[in-house]
Design a protein around this motif. Structure first.
Motif, PDB file in Angstrom:
ATOM      1  N   ALA A   1      29.533 -44.768 -55.536  1.00 19.88           N
ATOM      2  CA  ALA A   1      30.321 -45.852 -57.271  1.00 19.88           C
ATOM      3  C   ALA A   1      29.427 -44.343 -57.933  1.00 19.88           C
ATOM      4  CB  ALA A   1      29.494 -47.662 -57.243  1.00 19.88           C
ATOM      5  N   ALA A   2      28.080 -44.477 -58.169  1.00 15.06           N
ATOM      6  CA  ALA A   2      27.358 -43.956 -59.319  1.00 15.06           C
ATOM      7  C   ALA A   2      28.237 -42.333 -59.168  1.00 15.06           C
ATOM      8  CB  ALA A   2      26.114 -43.217 -59.475  1.00 15.06           C
ATOM      9  N   ILE A   3      28.732 -42.254 -58.280  1.00 15.33           N
ATOM     10  CA  ILE A   3      29.116 -40.320 -58.590  1.00 15.33           C
ATOM     11  C   ILE A   3      30.677 -40.060 -59.327  1.00 15.33           C
ATOM     12  CG2 ILE A   3      29.896 -38.203 -57.432  1.00 15.33           C
ATOM     13  CD1 ILE A   3      27.067 -38.197 -57.340  1.00 15.33           C
ATOM     14  N   THR A   4      31.443 -41.623 -58.851  1.00 13.72           N
ATOM     15  CA  THR A   4      32.426 -41.789 -58.859  1.00 13.72           C
ATOM     16  C   THR A   4      32.197 -42.119 -60.344  1.00 13.72           C
ATOM     17  OG1 THR A   4      33.341 -42.120 -57.305  1.00 13.72           O
ATOM     18  CG2 THR A   4      34.612 -42.956 -58.632  1.00 13.72           C
ATOM     19  N   ASP A   5      32.097 -42.847 -60.879  1.00 16.90           N
ATOM     20  CA  ASP A   5      31.621 -43.153 -62.324  1.00 16.90           C
ATOM     21  C   ASP A   5      31.652 -42.274 -62.815  1.00 16.90           C
ATOM     22  OD1 ASP A   5      32.932 -46.138 -61.339  1.00 16.90           O
ATOM     23  OD2 ASP A   5      30.485 -46.611 -61.193  1.00 16.90           O
ATOM     24  N   MET A   6      30.113 -41.249 -62.719  1.00 18.21           N
ATOM     25  CA  MET A   6      29.603 -40.324 -63.389  1.00 18.21           C
ATOM     26  C   MET A   6      31.356 -39.444 -63.784  1.00 18.21           C
ATOM     27  SD  MET A   6      27.672 -37.429 -62.869  1.00 18.21           S
ATOM     28  CE  MET A   6      28.313 -36.949 -61.387  1.00 18.21           C
ATOM     29  N   TYR A   7      31.679 -39.649 -62.590  1.00 20.76           N
ATOM     30  CA  TYR A   7      33.248 -38.600 -63.034  1.00 20.76           C
ATOM     31  C   TYR A   7      34.325 -39.102 -63.806  1.00 20.76           C
ATOM     32  CZ  TYR A   7      31.103 -34.181 -61.067  1.00 20.76           C
ATOM     33  OH  TYR A   7      30.425 -33.571 -60.469  1.00 20.76           O
ATOM     34  N   ARG A   8      34.029 -40.644 -63.477  1.00 19.33           N
ATOM     35  CA  ARG A   8      35.408 -40.540 -64.191  1.00 19.33           C
ATOM     36  C   ARG A   8      34.974 -40.815 -65.904  1.00 19.33           C
ATOM     37  NH1 ARG A   8      35.568 -46.005 -61.094  1.00 19.33           N
ATOM     38  NH2 ARG A   8      37.167 -45.500 -59.290  1.00 19.33           N
ATOM     39  N   SER A   9      34.157 -40.750 -66.020  1.00 22.18           N
ATOM     40  CA  SER A   9      33.528 -40.908 -67.943  1.00 22.18           C
ATOM     41  C   SER A   9      33.291 -38.799 -68.243  1.00 22.18           C
ATOM     42  CB  SER A   9      31.711 -41.388 -68.044  1.00 22.18           C
ATOM     43  OG  SER A   9      31.097 -40.664 -66.889  1.00 22.18           O
ATOM     44  N   LEU A  10      34.051 -38.491 -66.879  1.00 24.10           N
ATOM     45  CA  LEU A  10      33.726 -36.587 -67.735  1.00 24.10           C
ATOM     46  C   LEU A  10      35.178 -36.740 -69.359  1.00 24.10           C
ATOM     47  CD1 LEU A  10      33.115 -34.404 -66.732  1.00 24.10           C
ATOM     48  CD2 LEU A  10      34.937 -33.698 -66.079  1.00 24.10           C
ATOM     49  N   GLY A  11      34.008 -36.033 -69.875  1.00 24.11           N
ATOM     50  CA  GLY A  11      34.723 -35.896 -71.244  1.00 24.11           C
ATOM     51  C   GLY A  11      34.123 -37.068 -72.366  1.00 24.11           C
ATOM     52  N   ASP A  12      33.213 -37.335 -72.066  1.00 18.94           N
ATOM     53  CA  ASP A  12      32.334 -38.817 -73.154  1.00 18.94           C
ATOM     54  C   ASP A  12      30.866 -38.030 -72.338  1.00 18.94           C
ATOM     55  OD1 ASP A  12      30.150 -40.431 -73.694  1.00 18.94           O
ATOM     56  OD2 ASP A  12      32.242 -41.657 -73.222  1.00 18.94           O
TER      57      ASP A  12
END
Length: 125
Positions: A8-19
Motif C-alpha cells: 500500500a505504501a508503494i502504491t500510494d507513493m506512485y499515485r502521488s507521482l507529480g506531487d
C-alpha cells in the motif's frame, strides 16, 4: 504492520507521482538509489532531485507518461524492515511502448509509516 502495508505504501507513493512533496514523504531523506540511467549510486533526496531535473530537461512534456504504476508485488517484512519487489510500468498516450522497470525497495518503519531507504530500479528491454 503487514506486507499489505508495504505494498500500500508503494502504491500510494506512485499515485502521488507529480506531487513531489507527497511522493517524497515515502522516501527517507538519506536514501540510496540505483537507477539504470545513472552510473553512480545516488545518495539523498538532493541527488534524486538532480536526476529528476535532468530527466525532465532531456524529454519534452509531450513525452511524459500518462500513468506509472507498480504491479506484480512480492513483499516481506521483519520487524521494522521491509522488502518489496515489483515491476513498475509507465504508459504513454502517444502510442509509445510501455517502459518497464524491475524494482527492489528496502523500507524501514518510521513511526507508523514505511519509508524507502534503498531503491534499485533496472530498465527492462
Amino acid at each position: 504492520m503487514t506486507v499489505d502495508d508495504l505494498t500500500a505504501a508503494i502504491t500510494d507513493m506512485y499515485r502521488s507521482l507529480g506531487d513531489r512533496a507527497a511522493f517524497d514523504a515515502r522516501l527517507h531523506p538519506d536514501l540510496t538509489i540505483w537507477e539504470s540511467d545513472s552510473p553512480e549510486l545516488l545518495s539523498g533526496l538532493p541527488a534524486l532531485d538532480d536526476l529528476r531535473d535532468r530527466r525532465a530537461a532531456a524529454r519534452g512534456p509531450a513525452e511524459a507518461p500518462t500513468s506509472v504504476a507498480p504491479e506484480g508485488f512480492r513483499a516481506e517484512s521483519w520487524d521494522d524492515t521491509g522488502l518489496v519487489r515489483y515491476v513498475l510500468r509507465a504508459r504513454y498516450a502517444t502510442g509509445r511502448p510501455d517502459d518497464c522497470f524491475r524494482v527492489t525497495d528496502v523500507l524501514r518503519r518510521d513511526g507508523r509509516d514505511w519509508r524507502i531507504v534503498h531503491h534499485h530500479a533496472e530498465a527492462l528491454r
